[in-house]
Design an enzyme around this catalytic site. Sequence first.
Site: not given
Ligand code: NAD
Length: 315
Positions: A91, A151, A154, A178
């Site tokens: 991450r 987490d 989980r 995280h």
């Molecule tokens: P993804 O690639 O499917 O979706 C990301 C989206 O963000 C895309 O639709 C993209 O077009 C959009 N995007 C990118 N830049 C942008 C901008 N400047 N303005 C507006 N939209 C924009 O990714 P995902 O699988 O949905 O993951 C999203 C985030 O969530 C990642 O950073 C991932 O690591 C995180 N995540 C966090 C957790 C957690 O527990 N916190 C868990 C899973 C994923």
Amino acid sequence: MKDFVNRVVLVGTGAVGSSYAFALLNQGVTEELVLIDLNVDKSEGDAMDLNHGLPFAPSRTKIWFGDYSDCKSADIVVLTAGANQRPGETRLDLVEKNTKIMKSIVEEIMANGFEGIFVVASNPVDILTYAVWKYSGMPKERVIGSGTILDTARLRFLLGKYFDVDTRNIHAYIIGEHGDTELPVWSHADIACVSIYNWINQSEKFKRDDLDEIFMNVRDAAYHIIQRKGATYYGIAMGLVRLTKAILQNEHSVLTVSTYLNGEYGHKDIFIGVPAVVTRKGVREIVEIKLDKEEKEKFNYSVEVLKKTMGPVLK
Ligand code: NAD
């Protein structure tokens, strides 16, 4: 009568964002949901698709694809935009890429007069929550990261399976980053007010070493899922709905969110996952668990790693 309408704006309708929108609609949490994404077609398509589910939803939600001007009267802006983890990528590798994306998004949101609460889920979530706080100029209480909410879920799921007890009766937290340096607070984990260690001592089928394996499976869950299906999204989506509900319904619920430490747990000037009371106004207070020596050392290390990683980008 006052016309009181809750509005959630979601920025980033990728895998996590669209799963969150779907879960939000299914649970009837907000009256208005606005979808924003760089990929306008995607957010417009999602809005259309979700609207067609309305006749089956528990309550009315007005959903549309919008733009940053919709943030002005939003109660919550949820940030799930950005790149996600590639196989083998931590991450923290995402820090530079996603900090830049966050800066541009937050500047647009603030320029449109947003006065609500930010909920951040994009990774590395603790660092990006700090970045959002810094770029927005919001009070620290009103910037909340999803932290170790997933987490902790989980952990509760795996402990429930291991002890064959409903997860809702399990009180056990994961705190810290995280990510790879997070830690379980075994010293205060209990099931129905009986310490986890007592549960283990009560039966020969349970072993102390199994707790280590359970924790490793929690810590590495994202890697295991990403290896199989490329991304994780359902669990975090439901965790974000839980957090949204806690805010909108002024629940005063304790959730392990990423929040700003100002001396709590012996640290300052960092956002990190700890239990905190969440209300309509944001984080009311941090719950300070009395960690044992080993947990304290691990938590300190988690803080150190986060500070070292965000230093070059955010200081
Ligand atoms: P993804 O690639 O499917 O979706 C990301 C989206 O963000 C895309 O639709 C993209 O077009 C959009 N995007 C990118 N830049 C942008 C901008 N400047 N303005 C507006 N939209 C924009 O990714 P995902 O699988 O949905 O993951 C999203 C985030 O969530 C990642 O950073 C991932 O690591 C995180 N995540 C966090 C957790 C957690 O527990 N916190 C868990 C899973 C994923």
